[in-house]
Design a protein around this motif. Structure first.
Motif, PDB file in Angstrom:
ATOM      1  N   TRP A 103       0.866  -1.162  -0.110  1.00 54.44           N
ATOM      2  CA  TRP A 103       0.050   0.159  -0.004  1.00 54.44           C
ATOM      3  C   TRP A 103       0.849   1.311  -0.025  1.00 54.44           C
ATOM      4  O   TRP A 103       0.632   2.357  -0.651  1.00 54.44           O
ATOM      5  CB  TRP A 103      -0.940  -0.030   1.162  1.00 54.44           C
ATOM      6  N   GLU A 104       1.848   1.274   0.914  1.00 48.42           N
ATOM      7  CA  GLU A 104       2.591   2.661   1.029  1.00 48.42           C
ATOM      8  C   GLU A 104       3.501   2.973  -0.239  1.00 48.42           C
ATOM      9  O   GLU A 104       3.550   4.227  -0.648  1.00 48.42           O
ATOM     10  CB  GLU A 104       3.624   2.449   2.159  1.00 48.42           C
ATOM     11  N   PHE A 105       3.780   1.893  -1.079  1.00 49.12           N
ATOM     12  CA  PHE A 105       4.342   2.339  -2.334  1.00 49.12           C
ATOM     13  C   PHE A 105       3.350   2.666  -3.812  1.00 49.12           C
ATOM     14  O   PHE A 105       3.442   3.689  -4.258  1.00 49.12           O
ATOM     15  CB  PHE A 105       5.121   0.977  -2.862  1.00 49.12           C
ATOM     16  N   PHE A 107      -3.803  -7.152   1.853  1.00 49.38           N
ATOM     17  CA  PHE A 107      -4.644  -6.690   3.234  1.00 49.38           C
ATOM     18  C   PHE A 107      -3.605  -6.975   4.008  1.00 49.38           C
ATOM     19  O   PHE A 107      -3.213  -8.036   4.116  1.00 49.38           O
ATOM     20  CB  PHE A 107      -5.778  -7.463   2.949  1.00 49.38           C
ATOM     21  N   TRP A 108      -3.153  -5.882   4.743  1.00 49.08           N
ATOM     22  CA  TRP A 108      -1.887  -6.193   5.912  1.00 49.08           C
ATOM     23  C   TRP A 108      -1.951  -5.079   6.867  1.00 49.08           C
ATOM     24  O   TRP A 108      -2.576  -4.002   6.682  1.00 49.08           O
ATOM     25  CB  TRP A 108      -0.660  -6.103   5.072  1.00 49.08           C
ATOM     26  N   HIS A 109      -1.323  -5.391   7.815  1.00 54.86           N
ATOM     27  CA  HIS A 109      -1.340  -4.567   9.180  1.00 54.86           C
ATOM     28  C   HIS A 109      -0.149  -3.603   8.793  1.00 54.86           C
ATOM     29  O   HIS A 109       0.069  -2.535   9.646  1.00 54.86           O
ATOM     30  CB  HIS A 109      -1.318  -5.104  10.480  1.00 54.86           C
ATOM     31  N   ALA A 116      -4.437 -11.906   1.658  1.00 57.95           N
ATOM     32  CA  ALA A 116      -4.439 -11.286   3.337  1.00 57.95           C
ATOM     33  C   ALA A 116      -3.379 -12.033   4.074  1.00 57.95           C
ATOM     34  O   ALA A 116      -2.971 -13.091   3.924  1.00 57.95           O
ATOM     35  CB  ALA A 116      -5.775 -11.803   4.098  1.00 57.95           C
ATOM     36  N   ASN A 117      -2.422 -11.019   4.571  1.00 60.61           N
ATOM     37  CA  ASN A 117      -1.060 -11.069   4.902  1.00 60.61           C
ATOM     38  C   ASN A 117      -1.230 -11.148   6.442  1.00 60.61           C
ATOM     39  O   ASN A 117      -1.533 -10.096   7.000  1.00 60.61           O
ATOM     40  CB  ASN A 117       0.123 -10.104   4.129  1.00 60.61           C
ATOM     41  N   GLU A 118      -0.693 -11.952   7.258  1.00 56.91           N
ATOM     42  CA  GLU A 118      -0.322 -12.003   8.513  1.00 56.91           C
ATOM     43  C   GLU A 118      -1.441 -11.482   9.244  1.00 56.91           C
ATOM     44  O   GLU A 118      -1.596 -10.594  10.247  1.00 56.91           O
ATOM     45  CB  GLU A 118       0.816 -11.192   8.940  1.00 56.91           C
ATOM     46  N   THR A 151       6.300 -19.265   0.343  1.00 59.60           N
ATOM     47  CA  THR A 151       6.150 -17.752  -0.005  1.00 59.60           C
ATOM     48  C   THR A 151       7.502 -16.923   0.129  1.00 59.60           C
ATOM     49  O   THR A 151       7.708 -16.077  -0.592  1.00 59.60           O
ATOM     50  CB  THR A 151       4.901 -17.325   0.232  1.00 59.60           C
ATOM     51  N   GLU A 152       8.293 -17.277   1.353  1.00 59.68           N
ATOM     52  CA  GLU A 152       9.169 -16.315   1.396  1.00 59.68           C
ATOM     53  C   GLU A 152      10.418 -16.961   2.392  1.00 59.68           C
ATOM     54  O   GLU A 152      10.890 -16.337   3.335  1.00 59.68           O
ATOM     55  CB  GLU A 152       8.502 -15.006   2.514  1.00 59.68           C
ATOM     56  N   ILE A 153      10.996 -17.986   1.701  1.00 60.38           N
ATOM     57  CA  ILE A 153      11.783 -18.810   2.871  1.00 60.38           C
ATOM     58  C   ILE A 153      13.185 -17.991   2.720  1.00 60.38           C
ATOM     59  O   ILE A 153      13.767 -17.610   1.596  1.00 60.38           O
ATOM     60  CB  ILE A 153      11.770 -20.080   2.203  1.00 60.38           C
TER      61      ILE A 153
HETATM   62  O1  G3I Z   1       9.276   3.687   6.905  1.00 61.22           O
HETATM   63  C1  G3I Z   1      10.545   3.699   7.144  1.00 61.22           C
HETATM   64  C2  G3I Z   1      11.254   5.117   6.682  1.00 61.22           C
HETATM   65  O2  G3I Z   1      10.583   6.237   7.126  1.00 61.22           O
HETATM   66  C3  G3I Z   1      12.512   5.146   6.906  1.00 61.22           C
HETATM   67  O3  G3I Z   1      13.264   6.306   6.388  1.00 61.22           O
HETATM   68  C4  G3I Z   1      13.498   3.808   6.489  1.00 61.22           C
HETATM   69  C5  G3I Z   1      14.696   3.867   6.583  1.00 61.22           C
HETATM   70  O4  G3I Z   1      15.232   2.568   6.671  1.00 61.22           O
HETATM   71  O5  G3I Z   1      12.581   2.831   6.954  1.00 61.22           O
HETATM   72  C6  G3I Z   1      11.484   2.776   6.623  1.00 61.22           C
HETATM   73  O6  G3I Z   1      10.870   1.550   6.966  1.00 61.22           O
HETATM   74  C7  G3I Z   1      11.392   0.213   6.360  1.00 61.22           C
HETATM   75  C8  G3I Z   1      10.203  -0.322   5.638  1.00 61.22           C
HETATM   76  O7  G3I Z   1      10.642  -1.559   4.874  1.00 61.22           O
HETATM   77  C9  G3I Z   1       9.590   0.683   4.464  1.00 61.22           C
HETATM   78  O8  G3I Z   1       8.471   0.127   4.037  1.00 61.22           O
HETATM   79  C10 G3I Z   1      12.068  -0.569   7.346  1.00 61.22           C
HETATM   80  O9  G3I Z   1      13.149  -0.116   7.684  1.00 61.22           O
HETATM   81  C11 G3I Z   1      12.211  -1.647   6.690  1.00 61.22           C
HETATM   82  O10 G3I Z   1      12.800  -2.663   7.614  1.00 61.22           O
HETATM   83  C12 G3I Z   1      11.170  -2.491   6.052  1.00 61.22           C
HETATM   84  O11 G3I Z   1      11.420  -3.558   5.505  1.00 61.22           O
HETATM   85  C13 G3I Z   1      10.578  -4.317   4.690  1.00 61.22           C
HETATM   86  C14 G3I Z   1       9.560  -5.261   5.343  1.00 61.22           C
HETATM   87  O12 G3I Z   1       8.825  -6.253   4.952  1.00 61.22           O
HETATM   88  C15 G3I Z   1       8.500  -4.425   6.495  1.00 61.22           C
HETATM   89  O13 G3I Z   1       7.972  -5.167   7.276  1.00 61.22           O
HETATM   90  C16 G3I Z   1      11.561  -5.414   4.039  1.00 61.22           C
HETATM   91  O14 G3I Z   1      12.340  -4.786   3.087  1.00 61.22           O
HETATM   92  C17 G3I Z   1      10.767  -6.768   3.372  1.00 61.22           C
HETATM   93  O15 G3I Z   1      11.762  -7.477   2.877  1.00 61.22           O
HETATM   94  C18 G3I Z   1      10.015  -7.107   4.433  1.00 61.22           C
HETATM   95  O16 G3I Z   1       9.116  -8.266   3.737  1.00 61.22           O
HETATM   96  C19 G3I Z   1       8.120  -8.818   4.720  1.00 61.22           C
HETATM   97  C20 G3I Z   1       6.876  -9.296   3.839  1.00 61.22           C
HETATM   98  O17 G3I Z   1       6.560  -8.503   2.971  1.00 61.22           O
HETATM   99  C21 G3I Z   1       5.816 -10.011   4.674  1.00 61.22           C
HETATM  100  N1  G3I Z   1       6.632 -11.248   5.503  1.00 61.22           N
HETATM  101  C22 G3I Z   1       7.776 -10.793   6.084  1.00 61.22           C
HETATM  102  C23 G3I Z   1       8.926 -10.136   5.182  1.00 61.22           C
HETATM  103  C24 G3I Z   1      10.106  -9.671   6.012  1.00 61.22           C
HETATM  104  O18 G3I Z   1       9.899  -8.928   7.158  1.00 61.22           O
END
Ligand code: G3I
Length: 485
Positions: free
Chosen positions: A183-185, A218-220, A262-264, A373-375
């Motif tokens: 969503w944020e992207f 759909f995620w938190h 729906a995720n997590e 899905t994400e190993i």
């Molecule tokens: O929003 C902040 C931003 O304000 C700040 O400038 C920046 C600096 O590092 O960080 C931003 O947050 C980052 C966020 O992505 C941005 O969307 C977090 O640090 C960063 O840790 C986060 O990482 C992503 C993570 O999902 C978020 O939950 C990872 O890149 C991504 O690989 C990871 O993927 C998730 C799957 O979607 C769901 N399952 C778990 C998996 C691993 O966490």
């Protein structure tokens, strides 16, 4: 023929499609915006209404994989569930979208990012993971970008690094947006969609014969501030969610093969209670909204497989039980749920449940597809960012166990690794002191974990003799020998 050498040129052809602006966040169905597509043709996107009511085909020319000879998913206890995914089985290495593939109804939604002449048919090198996998099991990785990469000392890998893109397409038959579809992207402001990065990944997959797992609707987490901090009524929130789901799913109808809808949605407490505080949708609208989300997504792309997806469901445990109950109930009521995804983020610091396969199997027995899905398998690392030799070997064995489980469960159709190089992985950023979780060293050299997956696939498909004798596997044979595996 599709091979390693022409793949780089194709991969470089990243398309740029601009941001789309729609009237109001809740104004479903009104706005129509034209943007250039991958082929510079006019592309029309209808906010909210998506493709609903349009001339929607019923089946893509591809179908459910069948790597254990099973003849198709049961009909969800006779309920009006998903379409007949056994129709038009794709037995080729391609994604079933190109000419000559599949053989289903031929009336499928056409992916608007498919290159002229049709999607590429994947034909991976003999010693790649996709090249030795069964025809009906996609081996995937992420299109890394977004998230922490934005602030890291390197740019987003997918958009900026041709070598990375070439590597991805040479090893894998499936790709997932790491962050670019969240969503944020994609929905950075109320009523504003920015599909530029997400479109580029989809076009790349089409050009390289890769399937796509869509992540996530759909995620938190990773929701934009305007949504999380907004002061919306229940009706407005519901409209915002419906518009988002319909807009995003319809845009990629015919392109995205599986959606993490729906995720997590469950927590990690002993009861695995539903996330009714940090998930804005469940908190404000109640868990019944899940029925609607799956239904909206299904209406927009009836051929896409719709999944639940979560971590810590690596065996028979409370969280997996919670999904089992929820999905059983939804299927009985005819809600179009098609799959269960186990993320499988493992750490050598914790034990590993030996009921992984049994857990996947019980979802398979419900008539669902399953997917890894994400190993990734992380561990404590030294000053060279490596685990101990013992942990490396243990991590490789966990990869092997999970792949073997997937191969043994007939509807397990996708195995995705969450990251390519450790320096770009989410792991060191989230768990300082841990890492070494992916399959390749920093220069794309193969780790034992990579080689154990290659061996597992070769032995499953062709037997031990092929593994022992074929010169194509010499590199990995010696890496595994050195690692004592
Ligand atoms: O929003 C902040 C931003 O304000 C700040 O400038 C920046 C600096 O590092 O960080 C931003 O947050 C980052 C966020 O992505 C941005 O969307 C977090 O640090 C960063 O840790 C986060 O990482 C992503 C993570 O999902 C978020 O939950 C990872 O890149 C991504 O690989 C990871 O993927 C998730 C799957 O979607 C769901 N399952 C778990 C998996 C691993 O966490």
């Amino acid at each position: 023929m599709f091979n390693r050498s022409n793949r780089g040129a194709l991969a470089a052809a990243v398309v740029c499609v601009g941001a789309l602006t729609f009237g109001t966040p809740a104004a479903a169905g009104a706005a129509t915006t034209s943007v250039p597509s991958a082929q510079n043709a006019a592309l029309t996107v209808e906010a909210g209404a998506g493709a609903k009511g349009a001339d929607k085909p019923e089946h893509k020319s591809k179908g459910r994989p069948d790597h254990a000879g099973q003849s198709g998913r049961p009909d969800h206890a006779g309920k009006p569930g998903p379409p007949d995914h056994a129709k038009g089985k794709d037995k080729g290495k391609g994604n079933g979208k190109g000419p000559g593939n599949g053989g289903g109804g031929g009336d499928a939604a056409q992916c608007q990012f498919t290159p002229e002449g049709g999607a590429a048919e994947g034909a991976w090198d003999r010693d790649s993971l996709a090249g030795v996998a069964p025809d009906d099991l996609r081996i995937g990785n992420i299109a890394a970008g977004g998230g922490h990469h934005s602030d890291a000392e390197y740019p987003d890998p997918f958009p900026s690094d041709p070598e990375y893109r070439e590597h991805l397409a040479s090893e894998y038959s499936s790709v997932t947006h790491e962050n670019f579809l969240k969503w944020e992207f994609v929905h950075p402001e109320p009523g504003v969609y920015d599909f530029e990065q997400a479109d580029a990944v989809v076009a790349y997959a089409e050009e390289n014969g890769m399937d796509i797992r869509g992540h996530a609707l759909f995620w938190h987490s990773q929701n934009p501030d305007w949504l999380e901090d907004g002061d919306y009524s229940q009706d407005e929130l519901r409209e915002i969610l419906e518009e988002h789901v319909r807009t995003v799913v319809s845009r990629y109808a015919g392109c995205i093969d599986q959606w993490d809808v729906a995720n997590e949605i469950f927590q990690d407490d002993a009861e695995a209670s539903i996330r009714d505080s940090d998930n804005i949708w469940i908190r404000e609208l109640g868990p019944g909204i899940l029925d609607d989300v799956f239904t909206w997504a299904h209406e927009e792309d009836p051929e896409a497989l719709l999944f639940y997806n979560d971590y810590n469901v690596d065996g028979l445990n409370a969280k997996a039980d919670a999904y089992y109950s929820l999905i059983t109930d939804q299927l009985e009521r005819g809600i179009p749920v098609h799959g269960f995804g186990s993320q499988t983020h493992l750490s050598m610091q914790y034990g590993f449940d030996n009921s992984y396969q049994e857990n996947l199997q019980r979802f398979d027995d419900l008539g669902l597809y399953t997917a890894v899905t994400e190993i990734d398998v992380r561990g404590e690392v030294d000053e060279n960012d490596q685990m101990s030799a013992e942990d490396r070997a243990g991590a490789a064995e966990r990869y092997e166990t999970v792949l073997e489980a997937c191969l043994a469960v007939s509807g397990c159709n996708s195995f995705t690794i969450w990251g390519t190089l450790d320096a770009q992985s989410w792991v060191p950023n989230t768990f300082p002191g841990e890492g070494d979780a992916t399959l390749h060293e920093g220069d794309y050299e193969r780790k034992p974990a990579y080689c154990i997956l290659q061996r597992t696939l070769v032995e499953h498909e062709e037997g031990d003799a092929a593994w022992d004798a074929d010169p194509a596997f010499e590199e990995c044979r010696s890496i595994l020998q050195e690692a004592g595996l």
